[in-house]
Motif scaffolding. Structure first.
Motif, PDB file in Angstrom:
ATOM      1  N   GLY A 144     -21.871  -9.150  80.628  1.00 14.75           N
ATOM      2  CA  GLY A 144     -20.868 -10.187  80.766  1.00 14.75           C
ATOM      3  C   GLY A 144     -20.790 -10.709  82.185  1.00 14.75           C
ATOM      4  O   GLY A 144     -20.217 -11.760  82.429  1.00 14.75           O
ATOM      5  N   CYS A 145     -21.327  -9.985  83.140  1.00 15.31           N
ATOM      6  CA  CYS A 145     -21.279 -10.393  84.539  1.00 15.31           C
ATOM      7  C   CYS A 145     -22.408 -11.341  84.912  1.00 15.31           C
ATOM      8  O   CYS A 145     -22.371 -11.972  85.962  1.00 15.31           O
ATOM      9  CB  CYS A 145     -21.336  -9.165  85.450  1.00 15.31           C
ATOM     10  N   ALA A 146     -23.425 -11.430  84.084  1.00 18.28           N
ATOM     11  CA  ALA A 146     -24.553 -12.293  84.398  1.00 18.28           C
ATOM     12  C   ALA A 146     -24.125 -13.752  84.307  1.00 18.28           C
ATOM     13  O   ALA A 146     -23.379 -14.134  83.420  1.00 18.28           O
ATOM     14  CB  ALA A 146     -25.709 -12.028  83.442  1.00 18.28           C
ATOM     15  N   THR A 147     -24.585 -14.558  85.239  1.00 20.20           N
ATOM     16  CA  THR A 147     -24.248 -15.971  85.205  1.00 20.20           C
ATOM     17  C   THR A 147     -25.111 -16.679  84.176  1.00 20.20           C
ATOM     18  O   THR A 147     -26.204 -16.213  83.827  1.00 20.20           O
ATOM     19  CB  THR A 147     -24.474 -16.622  86.580  1.00 20.20           C
ATOM     20  N   VAL A 148     -24.599 -17.824  83.697  1.00 21.83           N
ATOM     21  CA  VAL A 148     -25.369 -18.596  82.726  1.00 21.83           C
ATOM     22  C   VAL A 148     -26.708 -18.991  83.332  1.00 21.83           C
ATOM     23  O   VAL A 148     -27.739 -18.916  82.677  1.00 21.83           O
ATOM     24  CB  VAL A 148     -24.575 -19.835  82.254  1.00 21.83           C
ATOM     25  N   GLY A 149     -26.714 -19.380  84.606  1.00 24.21           N
ATOM     26  CA  GLY A 149     -27.964 -19.770  85.258  1.00 24.21           C
ATOM     27  C   GLY A 149     -28.983 -18.655  85.283  1.00 24.21           C
ATOM     28  O   GLY A 149     -30.161 -18.874  85.019  1.00 24.21           O
ATOM     29  N   SER A 150     -28.546 -17.427  85.573  1.00 20.99           N
ATOM     30  CA  SER A 150     -29.493 -16.311  85.590  1.00 20.99           C
ATOM     31  C   SER A 150     -29.964 -15.981  84.178  1.00 20.99           C
ATOM     32  O   SER A 150     -31.116 -15.598  83.977  1.00 20.99           O
ATOM     33  CB  SER A 150     -28.892 -15.083  86.269  1.00 20.99           C
ATOM     34  N   GLN A 151     -29.079 -16.136  83.185  1.00 22.02           N
ATOM     35  CA  GLN A 151     -29.486 -15.925  81.787  1.00 22.02           C
ATOM     36  C   GLN A 151     -30.510 -16.979  81.374  1.00 22.02           C
ATOM     37  O   GLN A 151     -31.496 -16.666  80.705  1.00 22.02           O
ATOM     38  CB  GLN A 151     -28.277 -15.968  80.865  1.00 22.02           C
ATOM     39  N   ASP A 194     -32.554 -18.614  83.379  1.00 22.61           N
ATOM     40  CA  ASP A 194     -33.808 -18.313  84.080  1.00 22.61           C
ATOM     41  C   ASP A 194     -34.559 -17.181  83.396  1.00 22.61           C
ATOM     42  O   ASP A 194     -35.784 -17.233  83.240  1.00 22.61           O
ATOM     43  CB  ASP A 194     -33.536 -17.943  85.540  1.00 22.61           C
ATOM     44  N   ALA A 195     -33.838 -16.136  82.986  1.00 28.93           N
ATOM     45  CA  ALA A 195     -34.470 -14.997  82.321  1.00 28.93           C
ATOM     46  C   ALA A 195     -35.071 -15.414  80.978  1.00 28.93           C
ATOM     47  O   ALA A 195     -36.195 -15.021  80.640  1.00 28.93           O
ATOM     48  CB  ALA A 195     -33.463 -13.862  82.130  1.00 28.93           C
ATOM     49  N   ALA A 196     -34.348 -16.210  80.205  1.00 31.64           N
ATOM     50  CA  ALA A 196     -34.854 -16.677  78.905  1.00 31.64           C
ATOM     51  C   ALA A 196     -36.088 -17.555  79.101  1.00 31.64           C
ATOM     52  O   ALA A 196     -37.100 -17.389  78.405  1.00 31.64           O
ATOM     53  CB  ALA A 196     -33.767 -17.432  78.148  1.00 31.64           C
ATOM     54  N   GLY A 209     -46.116 -25.038  79.117  1.00 37.74           N
ATOM     55  CA  GLY A 209     -45.869 -26.279  79.832  1.00 37.74           C
ATOM     56  C   GLY A 209     -44.670 -26.082  80.745  1.00 37.74           C
ATOM     57  O   GLY A 209     -44.138 -24.976  80.880  1.00 37.74           O
ATOM     58  N   ALA A 210     -44.230 -27.150  81.341  1.00 40.47           N
ATOM     59  CA  ALA A 210     -43.053 -27.094  82.200  1.00 40.47           C
ATOM     60  C   ALA A 210     -41.802 -26.898  81.355  1.00 40.47           C
ATOM     61  O   ALA A 210     -41.696 -27.426  80.249  1.00 40.47           O
ATOM     62  CB  ALA A 210     -42.942 -28.380  83.000  1.00 40.47           C
ATOM     63  N   VAL A 211     -40.874 -26.120  81.878  1.00 40.57           N
ATOM     64  CA  VAL A 211     -39.591 -25.949  81.212  1.00 40.57           C
ATOM     65  C   VAL A 211     -38.789 -27.227  81.423  1.00 40.57           C
ATOM     66  O   VAL A 211     -38.561 -27.646  82.550  1.00 40.57           O
ATOM     67  CB  VAL A 211     -38.827 -24.725  81.753  1.00 40.57           C
ATOM     68  N   TRP A 260     -27.882 -16.077  72.078  1.00 42.40           N
ATOM     69  CA  TRP A 260     -29.044 -16.866  71.675  1.00 42.40           C
ATOM     70  C   TRP A 260     -29.419 -17.821  72.783  1.00 42.40           C
ATOM     71  O   TRP A 260     -28.567 -18.297  73.524  1.00 42.40           O
ATOM     72  CB  TRP A 260     -28.737 -17.650  70.397  1.00 42.40           C
ATOM     73  N   ALA A 261     -30.703 -18.149  72.862  1.00 40.32           N
ATOM     74  CA  ALA A 261     -31.172 -19.119  73.853  1.00 40.32           C
ATOM     75  C   ALA A 261     -32.254 -19.994  73.238  1.00 40.32           C
ATOM     76  O   ALA A 261     -32.982 -19.571  72.331  1.00 40.32           O
ATOM     77  CB  ALA A 261     -31.730 -18.407  75.087  1.00 40.32           C
ATOM     78  N   GLN A 262     -32.328 -21.218  73.743  1.00 50.54           N
ATOM     79  CA  GLN A 262     -33.361 -22.163  73.341  1.00 50.54           C
ATOM     80  C   GLN A 262     -34.021 -22.663  74.620  1.00 50.54           C
ATOM     81  O   GLN A 262     -33.335 -23.125  75.529  1.00 50.54           O
ATOM     82  CB  GLN A 262     -32.746 -23.327  72.569  1.00 50.54           C
ATOM     83  N   VAL A 263     -35.344 -22.548  74.665  1.00 56.42           N
ATOM     84  CA  VAL A 263     -36.096 -23.026  75.820  1.00 56.42           C
ATOM     85  C   VAL A 263     -37.017 -24.144  75.342  1.00 56.42           C
ATOM     86  O   VAL A 263     -37.905 -23.916  74.514  1.00 56.42           O
ATOM     87  CB  VAL A 263     -36.917 -21.895  76.480  1.00 56.42           C
ATOM     88  N   LYS A 264     -36.780 -25.342  75.864  1.00 55.70           N
ATOM     89  CA  LYS A 264     -37.631 -26.486  75.542  1.00 55.70           C
ATOM     90  C   LYS A 264     -38.642 -26.649  76.664  1.00 55.70           C
ATOM     91  O   LYS A 264     -38.267 -26.760  77.835  1.00 55.70           O
ATOM     92  CB  LYS A 264     -36.802 -27.756  75.387  1.00 55.70           C
ATOM     93  N   LEU A 265     -39.914 -26.629  76.284  1.00 52.29           N
ATOM     94  CA  LEU A 265     -40.999 -26.858  77.224  1.00 52.29           C
ATOM     95  C   LEU A 265     -41.643 -28.185  76.860  1.00 52.29           C
ATOM     96  O   LEU A 265     -41.337 -28.761  75.808  1.00 52.29           O
ATOM     97  CB  LEU A 265     -42.017 -25.718  77.150  1.00 52.29           C
TER      98      LEU A 265
END
Length: 117
Positions: free
Chosen positions: A4-11, A13-15, A65-67, A76-81
């Motif tokens: 719960g302490c992880a920031t959305v940005g770090s999450q 980046d990790a995804a 490709g580029a993120v 849940w996470a969605q990564v569009k490349l």
């Protein structure tokens, strides 16, 4: 699950890192490394007819490709490349890929070449 302490940005980046690592492993022909990034149900589906390390290499996933965009929705996470969309879920050990090789289809769910049940 994710702290719960992880920031959305770090999450995000990790995804994104896991998503690009999956495609890089497939591109390098490293099925073992690619399968290590998959969620358990996805491994089971991919390895239906042959071991996961061989099967994942047969899925015609694009090179990374580029993120373009990463979105985190709770666990849940969605990564569009540029050439792919990858969906991930949070597990105790971090993000794992639940679907890859996904393309949008108008008002229908994405069509994915790699996905769990």
């Amino acid at each position: 699950m994710l702290s719960g302490c992880a920031t959305v940005g770090s999450q995000e980046d990790a995804a994104a890192g896991k998503a690009t690592s999956l495609l890089a492993a497939v591109g390098a022909g490293d099925g073992e490394a690619a399968c290590a990034l998959l969620a358990p149900d996805t491994i089971t589906t991919v390895a239906e007819d042959e071991p996961c390390p061989e099967a994942i290499l047969d899925k015609s996933l694009p090179r990374p490709g580029a993120v373009v965009e990463t979105s985190v929705y709770g666990q849940w996470a969605q990564v569009k490349l540029t050439d792919d969309t990858i969906f991930l879920a949070a597990f105790p050990e971090g993000w794992r890929v639940v679907a890859a090789g996904c393309t949008p289809r108008a008002s229908r769910p994405y069509d994915c070449t790699v996905e769990g049940d």
